[in-house]
Design an enzyme around this catalytic site. Structure first.
Site, PDB file in Angstrom:
ATOM      1  CG  ASP A  12      -8.802   3.732   1.598  1.00 46.58           C
ATOM      2  OD1 ASP A  12      -8.460   4.872   1.940  1.00 46.58           O
ATOM      3  OD2 ASP A  12      -9.673   3.516   0.732  1.00 46.58           O
ATOM      4  CD  GLU A  13      -2.609   1.155   0.963  1.00 41.30           C
ATOM      5  OE1 GLU A  13      -2.808   2.267   1.513  1.00 41.30           O
ATOM      6  OE2 GLU A  13      -2.347   1.034  -0.239  1.00 41.30           O
ATOM      7  CE  LYS A  15      -2.108   6.003   2.321  1.00 38.66           C
ATOM      8  NZ  LYS A  15      -3.161   5.020   2.006  1.00 38.66           N
ATOM      9  CE  LYS A  17      -2.312   0.870  14.287  1.00 34.63           C
ATOM     10  NZ  LYS A  17      -2.769  -0.277  15.031  1.00 34.63           N
ATOM     11  CB  ALA A  38      -5.677  11.340   1.169  1.00 34.28           C
ATOM     12  CD  GLN A 198      -3.981   9.692  -3.209  1.00 35.73           C
ATOM     13  OE1 GLN A 198      -2.945  10.283  -3.476  1.00 35.73           O
ATOM     14  NE2 GLN A 198      -4.886  10.222  -2.422  1.00 35.73           N
ATOM     15  CB  VAL A 277     -11.901   8.175   5.232  1.00 38.06           C
ATOM     16  CG1 VAL A 277     -11.837   9.315   6.249  1.00 38.06           C
ATOM     17  CG2 VAL A 277     -11.425   6.877   5.861  1.00 38.06           C
ATOM     18  CB  SER A 391      -1.713  -2.743  12.291  1.00 35.36           C
ATOM     19  OG  SER A 391      -2.877  -2.110  12.743  1.00 35.36           O
ATOM     20  CB  VAL A 392      -3.695  -6.798  16.048  1.00 35.21           C
ATOM     21  CG1 VAL A 392      -2.625  -7.734  15.511  1.00 35.21           C
ATOM     22  CG2 VAL A 392      -3.190  -6.069  17.297  1.00 35.21           C
TER      23      VAL A 392
HETATM   24  P1  GDP Z   1      -5.308   5.218   5.035  1.00 33.25           P
HETATM   25  O1  GDP Z   1      -5.994   5.991   3.956  1.00 33.25           O
HETATM   26  O2  GDP Z   1      -4.249   4.317   4.502  1.00 33.25           O
HETATM   27  O3  GDP Z   1      -4.809   6.080   6.155  1.00 33.25           O
HETATM   28  O4  GDP Z   1      -6.420   4.255   5.659  1.00 33.25           O
HETATM   29  P2  GDP Z   1      -7.938   4.662   6.031  1.00 33.25           P
HETATM   30  O5  GDP Z   1      -7.947   5.456   7.263  1.00 33.25           O
HETATM   31  O6  GDP Z   1      -8.638   5.207   4.831  1.00 33.25           O
HETATM   32  O7  GDP Z   1      -8.583   3.234   6.250  1.00 33.25           O
HETATM   33  C1  GDP Z   1      -8.090   2.344   7.197  1.00 33.25           C
HETATM   34  C2  GDP Z   1      -9.224   1.993   8.184  1.00 33.25           C
HETATM   35  O8  GDP Z   1      -8.874   0.844   8.922  1.00 33.25           O
HETATM   36  C3  GDP Z   1      -9.460   3.070   9.215  1.00 33.25           C
HETATM   37  O9  GDP Z   1     -10.812   3.041   9.600  1.00 33.25           O
HETATM   38  C4  GDP Z   1      -8.557   2.658  10.372  1.00 33.25           C
HETATM   39  O10 GDP Z   1      -9.020   3.144  11.626  1.00 33.25           O
HETATM   40  C5  GDP Z   1      -8.698   1.159  10.298  1.00 33.25           C
HETATM   41  N1  GDP Z   1      -7.519   0.370  10.686  1.00 33.25           N
HETATM   42  C6  GDP Z   1      -6.203   0.680  10.568  1.00 33.25           C
HETATM   43  N2  GDP Z   1      -5.431  -0.360  10.940  1.00 33.25           N
HETATM   44  C7  GDP Z   1      -6.280  -1.358  11.308  1.00 33.25           C
HETATM   45  C8  GDP Z   1      -6.096  -2.697  11.768  1.00 33.25           C
HETATM   46  O11 GDP Z   1      -4.996  -3.204  11.902  1.00 33.25           O
HETATM   47  N3  GDP Z   1      -7.228  -3.417  12.033  1.00 33.25           N
HETATM   48  C9  GDP Z   1      -8.480  -2.888  11.860  1.00 33.25           C
HETATM   49  N4  GDP Z   1      -9.520  -3.686  12.148  1.00 33.25           N
HETATM   50  N5  GDP Z   1      -8.685  -1.650  11.421  1.00 33.25           N
HETATM   51  C10 GDP Z   1      -7.602  -0.885  11.143  1.00 33.25           C
HETATM   52  P1  IMO Z   2      -5.858   7.312   0.829  1.00 35.61           P
HETATM   53  O1  IMO Z   2      -4.720   8.272   0.995  1.00 35.61           O
HETATM   54  C1  IMO Z   2      -8.355   4.909  -1.842  1.00 35.61           C
HETATM   55  C2  IMO Z   2      -9.093   6.554  -5.842  1.00 35.61           C
HETATM   56  C3  IMO Z   2     -10.509   7.010  -6.174  1.00 35.61           C
HETATM   57  C4  IMO Z   2     -10.555   6.721  -7.667  1.00 35.61           C
HETATM   58  C5  IMO Z   2      -9.140   7.077  -8.113  1.00 35.61           C
HETATM   59  C6  IMO Z   2      -8.982   8.465  -8.702  1.00 35.61           C
HETATM   60  O2  IMO Z   2      -6.961   7.490   1.800  1.00 35.61           O
HETATM   61  O3  IMO Z   2      -5.361   5.910   0.757  1.00 35.61           O
HETATM   62  P2  IMO Z   2      -9.057  10.912  -7.656  1.00 35.61           P
HETATM   63  O4  IMO Z   2     -10.176  11.628  -6.951  1.00 35.61           O
HETATM   64  O5  IMO Z   2      -7.811  10.812  -6.869  1.00 35.61           O
HETATM   65  O6  IMO Z   2      -8.818  11.458  -9.036  1.00 35.61           O
HETATM   66  O7  IMO Z   2      -9.615   9.416  -7.874  1.00 35.61           O
HETATM   67  O8  IMO Z   2      -8.320   6.969  -6.961  1.00 35.61           O
HETATM   68  N1  IMO Z   2      -8.498   7.157  -4.635  1.00 35.61           N
HETATM   69  C7  IMO Z   2      -8.331   6.515  -3.471  1.00 35.61           C
HETATM   70  N2  IMO Z   2      -8.700   5.268  -3.101  1.00 35.61           N
HETATM   71  N3  IMO Z   2      -7.657   5.699  -0.999  1.00 35.61           N
HETATM   72  C8  IMO Z   2      -7.268   6.939  -1.370  1.00 35.61           C
HETATM   73  O9  IMO Z   2      -6.488   7.730  -0.592  1.00 35.61           O
HETATM   74  C9  IMO Z   2      -7.620   7.406  -2.652  1.00 35.61           C
HETATM   75  N4  IMO Z   2      -7.406   8.569  -3.315  1.00 35.61           N
HETATM   76  C10 IMO Z   2      -7.929   8.384  -4.533  1.00 35.61           C
HETATM   77  O10 IMO Z   2     -11.459   6.261  -5.466  1.00 35.61           O
HETATM   78  O11 IMO Z   2     -10.743   5.343  -7.892  1.00 35.61           O
HETATM   79 MG    MG Z   3      -7.908   6.333   3.215  1.00 32.96          MG
END
Ligand code: GDP
Ligand code: IMO
Ligand code: MG
Length: 409
Positions: A12-13, A15, A17, A38, A198, A277, A391-392
């Site tokens: 959830d970093e 990626k 975006k 994911a 992940q 998400v 990213s801001v």
């Molecule tokens: P991913 O799994 O790595 O693609 O990340 P996620 O989509 O699960 O979670 C990232 C969340 O942060 C999403 O809601 C994005 O829209 C949001 N996001 C991404 N980059 C930024 C940023 O630089 N600032 C803020 N405030 N939100 C961001």
């Molecule tokens: P994205 O791609 C954050 C976590 C789950 C759990 C562990 C194992 O969005 O960054 P699983 O269902 O994969 O066997 O669960 O991994 N987990 C994530 N946490 N972002 C993800 O994907 C994740 N995919 C799995 O919450 O702790």
């Molecule tokens: Mg995510």
């Protein structure tokens, strides 16, 4: 040119975006690992796209995307996601391909995943998407692959309930599947983005085992799932947040604690909208963990870091980071292998002055506040890796490029 994008923390970093942003100048996006566990968010204009299986490049109507060989694909989830995209105005037919080496997730895997997690001595808090079961079947050499659905000799070996579930998908899968190795021939000289899922700390080998997912979420996964060898990769981008989050259970040494940090944990969760998400679960929040980030940089040959969510710190007087751990009375800056050791780790913290300004509209690195640049400089020195993109905000345009990605080595 081949660029890999991975998460450098626990997922959830941002990626999704970043891949969406970089996809504009790419020819192909290959998602290489994981499955519908994911959740990758892309925000463009008024639209928000939540992707689970489909690579983030799909939002551009002229880009082709591939679900790679090391992925585990839930057909129900895939076609419901494609349907949602279609409803959001994204025409995907003819642009989404499946590696025929990828494995399938069946409904029974999801049930088994939930049962198994409930029975574990230390439940992981999985997403319940059948991921661990699919990878276990694969390792056990009893999985079902996309290629199997194109094989009339294989189909009779399916159990009746498997056949009944898969039948409606067979023709659609046949149309979308490719031998990725041959498919990639055409892209030898092209700009290819490999999208990870992940994060490195959730990787089965590199992560905080057993509190990890079951796929390969390191840069090495791009080779396993993307039909590319390590020598053909030109750059690895490690995406990380200005703080840390984690969903589910497992050690998290820098997690905010009310007795030390007051309400900071809730504040960051609310400002950063830190809710999963895929499952909607509130994400655990904590300080940026630099020993962990350095571990990710080293183990993935990260050539350039992407710092996201810097704007979330806009209103704070101070920004705090972890620069080491105190474990059993001793100080250490290595990221421990043992979960028990990691659980006993007390973070050693360093405090920076905040910038107290809205940075969400900033377009150029030079315009970032001095305090933000000092914070970034400290991170770069600690992990010995440059920060090339900042990213801001969630929107595609809220991206500050310091070092272009699509340049030659
Ligand atoms: P991913 O799994 O790595 O693609 O990340 P996620 O989509 O699960 O979670 C990232 C969340 O942060 C999403 O809601 C994005 O829209 C949001 N996001 C991404 N980059 C930024 C940023 O630089 N600032 C803020 N405030 N939100 C961001
Ligand atoms: P994205 O791609 C954050 C976590 C789950 C759990 C562990 C194992 O969005 O960054 P699983 O269902 O994969 O066997 O669960 O991994 N987990 C994530 N946490 N972002 C993800 O994907 C994740 N995919 C799995 O919450 O702790
Ligand atoms: Mg995510």
């Amino acid at each position: 040119m081949k660029i890999v994008v991975i998460g450098a923390q626990w997922g959830d970093e941002g990626k999704g975006k970043i891949v969406d942003f970089l996809a504009e100048e790419s020819d192909l996006v290959v998602r290489f690992s994981g499955g519908a566990n994911a959740g990758h968010t892309v925000v463009h204009g008024d639209a928000t796209y939540k992707l689970h299986l489909v690579p983030s490049g799909v939002i551009y109507q002229d880009k082709k995307v591939v679900l790679g060989s090391a992925m585990v694909i839930d057909p129900e989830s895939l076609f419901s996601e494609l349907q949602t995209l279609q409803e959001q105005g994204i025409a995907w037919e003819g642009r989404v391909f499946l590696s025929d080496r990828a494995h399938l997730v069946l409904p029974s895997y999801k049930e088994r995943d939930r049962e198994l997690d409930a029975q574990r001595r230390n439940p992981i808090g999985t997403t319940g998407r059948g991921i661990g079961i699919a990878y276990a079947q694969k390792a056990d050499r009893d999985g079902i692959r996309v290629a199997d659905l194109a094989d009339d000799d294989f189909l009779p070996s399916l159990r009746p309930e498997e056949r009944e579930f898969l039948d409606p998908y067979i023709e659609r899968f046949r149309k979308m599947s490719v031998n990725l190795s041959s498919f990639m021939e055409e892209y030898r000289e092209a700009r290819v983005l490999y999208e990870g899922a992940q994060g490195a700390l959730l990787d089965l080998d590199m992560g905080t085992y057993p509190f990890v997912s079951s796929g390969c979420s390191t840069a090495a996964g791009a080779c396993l799932g993307g039909a590319v060898g390590p020598m053909d990769i030109d750059g690895v981008l490690g995406v990380f947040k200005a703080y840390s989050t984690r969903v589910g259970n497992g050690p998290f040494p820098t997690e905010f604690r009310s007795e030390r940090d007051g309400d900071l944990g809730n504040q960051i969760r609310e400002i950063g909208h830190e809710y999963g998400v895929t499952t909607g679960r509130p994400r655990r929040t904590g300080y940026l963990d630099l020993p962990a980030l350095r571990y990710s940089c080293r183990g993935n040959s990260i050539t350039s870091l992407v710092l996201t969510h810097l704007d979330v710190y806009d209103q704070f007087d101070e920004i705090t980071v972890c620069v080491g751990y105190r474990i059993d009375g001793e100080e250490d800056t290595a990221f421990p292998s043992s979960c028990r050791r990691l659980e006993r780790a007390e973070p050693i913290l360093k405090v920076f002055k905040g910038w107290k300004r809205d940075i969400s509209g900033i377009k150029s690195y030079d315009d970032l506040p001095r305090e933000a640049k000092e914070y970034i400089q400290f991170i770069e020195d600690f992990v010995d890796t440059p920060v090339g993109i900042v990213s801001v905000g969630p929107e595609r345009s809220q991206t500050v490029i310091r070092q272009g990605v699509w340049q030659s080595r």
